[in-house]
Design a protein around this motif. Structure first.
Motif, PDB file in Angstrom:
ATOM      1  N   PHE A  71     -24.569 109.524  28.392  1.00 10.25           N
ATOM      2  CA  PHE A  71     -24.122 108.151  28.594  1.00 10.25           C
ATOM      3  C   PHE A  71     -23.007 107.771  27.622  1.00 10.25           C
ATOM      4  N   THR A  72     -22.013 107.032  28.126  1.00  9.33           N
ATOM      5  CA  THR A  72     -20.901 106.560  27.293  1.00  9.33           C
ATOM      6  C   THR A  72     -20.680 105.056  27.447  1.00  9.33           C
ATOM      7  N   GLY A  73     -21.510 104.382  28.224  1.00 13.81           N
ATOM      8  CA  GLY A  73     -21.258 102.982  28.555  1.00 13.81           C
ATOM      9  C   GLY A  73     -22.063 101.997  27.729  1.00 13.81           C
ATOM     10  N   ASP A  74     -22.376 100.861  28.343  1.00 12.23           N
ATOM     11  CA  ASP A  74     -23.036  99.732  27.678  1.00 12.23           C
ATOM     12  C   ASP A  74     -24.247  99.319  28.510  1.00 12.23           C
ATOM     13  N   LEU A  75     -25.346  99.000  27.833  1.00 11.91           N
ATOM     14  CA  LEU A  75     -26.561  98.590  28.537  1.00 11.91           C
ATOM     15  C   LEU A  75     -26.949  97.142  28.220  1.00 11.91           C
ATOM     16  N   SER A  76     -26.028  96.389  27.681  1.00 16.25           N
ATOM     17  CA  SER A  76     -26.335  95.022  27.257  1.00 16.25           C
ATOM     18  C   SER A  76     -26.816  94.141  28.407  1.00 16.25           C
ATOM     19  N   LEU A  77     -26.341  94.414  29.614  1.00 20.11           N
ATOM     20  CA  LEU A  77     -26.701  93.586  30.764  1.00 20.11           C
ATOM     21  C   LEU A  77     -28.209  93.584  31.010  1.00 20.11           C
ATOM     22  N   THR A  96     -24.026 100.293  19.997  1.00 19.82           N
ATOM     23  CA  THR A  96     -24.736  99.068  19.666  1.00 19.82           C
ATOM     24  C   THR A  96     -25.219  98.471  20.972  1.00 19.82           C
ATOM     25  N   PHE A  97     -25.879  97.345  20.900  1.00 19.30           N
ATOM     26  CA  PHE A  97     -26.170  96.588  22.111  1.00 19.30           C
ATOM     27  C   PHE A  97     -26.062  95.117  21.772  1.00 19.30           C
ATOM     28  N   LEU A  98     -25.741  94.331  22.783  1.00 22.92           N
ATOM     29  CA  LEU A  98     -25.536  92.902  22.591  1.00 22.92           C
ATOM     30  C   LEU A  98     -26.593  92.135  23.355  1.00 22.92           C
ATOM     31  N   LEU A  99     -26.882  90.945  22.890  1.00 19.34           N
ATOM     32  CA  LEU A  99     -27.818  90.091  23.586  1.00 19.34           C
ATOM     33  C   LEU A  99     -27.064  88.963  24.264  1.00 19.34           C
ATOM     34  N   PRO A 100     -27.622  88.411  25.341  1.00 19.67           N
ATOM     35  CA  PRO A 100     -26.851  87.542  26.248  1.00 19.67           C
ATOM     36  C   PRO A 100     -26.692  86.122  25.742  1.00 19.67           C
ATOM     37  N   LEU A 101     -25.764  85.892  24.843  1.00 22.16           N
ATOM     38  CA  LEU A 101     -25.468  84.538  24.393  1.00 22.16           C
ATOM     39  C   LEU A 101     -25.065  83.678  25.587  1.00 22.16           C
ATOM     40  N   GLY A 102     -25.638  82.501  25.659  1.00 24.70           N
ATOM     41  CA  GLY A 102     -25.354  81.622  26.788  1.00 24.70           C
ATOM     42  C   GLY A 102     -26.245  81.872  27.981  1.00 24.70           C
ATOM     43  N   LYS A 119     -26.098 102.087  14.922  1.00 26.52           N
ATOM     44  CA  LYS A 119     -26.054 101.853  13.474  1.00 26.52           C
ATOM     45  C   LYS A 119     -26.540 100.477  13.053  1.00 26.52           C
ATOM     46  N   SER A 120     -26.577  99.534  13.979  1.00 24.42           N
ATOM     47  CA  SER A 120     -26.964  98.180  13.578  1.00 24.42           C
ATOM     48  C   SER A 120     -27.615  97.446  14.739  1.00 24.42           C
ATOM     49  N   LEU A 121     -28.496  96.528  14.387  1.00 23.06           N
ATOM     50  CA  LEU A 121     -29.086  95.620  15.353  1.00 23.06           C
ATOM     51  C   LEU A 121     -28.294  94.316  15.338  1.00 23.06           C
ATOM     52  N   PRO A 122     -28.130  93.668  16.482  1.00 25.18           N
ATOM     53  CA  PRO A 122     -27.366  92.416  16.504  1.00 25.18           C
ATOM     54  C   PRO A 122     -28.129  91.292  15.811  1.00 25.18           C
ATOM     55  N   GLU A 123     -27.410  90.371  15.203  1.00 24.46           N
ATOM     56  CA  GLU A 123     -28.035  89.217  14.564  1.00 24.46           C
ATOM     57  C   GLU A 123     -28.867  88.426  15.566  1.00 24.46           C
ATOM     58  N   GLU A 124     -28.465  88.488  16.832  1.00 29.06           N
ATOM     59  CA  GLU A 124     -29.147  87.724  17.879  1.00 29.06           C
ATOM     60  C   GLU A 124     -30.452  88.369  18.329  1.00 29.06           C
TER      61      GLU A 124
END
Length: 204
Positions: A71-77, A96-102, A119-124
């Protein structure tokens, strides 16, 4: 609950499929996988490199497991899925992964992101207020964000095989955390002694 194991058989009974386990042979995510409106459990393996950001109709999905070493993509969705309670991502490279602000975050209770190299967890991360169990072993974490304190229901946490050199003291402020594993991190000997003395935890 019948577990379908091929996409061809599942597409013939699309409305009836509630559990599906398949291995994706190619690098492309099969678009027909997006349209299973009654799917509750999905187990994915294979060589997929990308994950689509549009067209998902997994409104009832509760359990999702992914193992895609290429895998090379993003799973934030995934963190927007309205019913998702158990998410497991293993051996799937993530920066990394992002959480759904908004957006309302998925009501995840159990989260595993293991051997993914992030390497890091999001602040959210604190948006996942329903989380009771988290396994982040086998990554490159060296600290926890302050938002981690908002995980007030968290009971079990696995941080084995990461890059912690200093014990994340904020863990001590988490009232319901009853099980912590933080072995096989590069703690210097003096830090191990501090951990034992202050937190009464013996680490390997």
């Amino acid at each position: 609950m019948k577990l379908y194991k091929t996409l061809s058989s599942a597409t013939q009974a699309r409305e009836d499929v509630t559990a599906l386990k398949i291995s994706i042979k190619g690098e492309q995510f099969p678009s027909e996988l997006l349209d299973f409106p009654n799917l509750e459990e999905l187990y994915l393996e294979g060589n997929c490199k990308e994950f689509p950001f549009e067209g998902i109709t997994w409104e009832r999905l509760k359990v999702l497991s992914i193992k895609w070493p290429s895998f090379t993509g993003d799973l934030s969705l995934l963190f927007r899925l309205p019913k998702l309670e158990n998410l497991k991502i293993i051996d799937t490279p993530l920066k990394t992964f992002l959480l759904p602000l908004g957006h309302a975050a998925a009501p995840v209770k159990s989260l595993t992101i293991k051997d993914c190299g992030f390497k890091s967890l999001p602040e959210e991360i604190g948006m996942l207020g329903s989380l009771t169990e988290a396994n982040f072993s086998g990554n490159n974490l060296s600290a926890l964000p302050h938002g981690f304190l908002d995980l007030k229901l968290l009971k079990r946490l696995n941080l084995d095989h990461n890059q912690f050199k200093i014990f994340p003291d904020l863990i001590k402020k988490m009232p319901n955390l009853s099980h912590l594993s933080i072995d096989h991190n590069p703690f210097p000997e003096e830090e191990k002694e501090r951990i034992q003395r202050i937190f009464h935890i013996w680490v390997n």
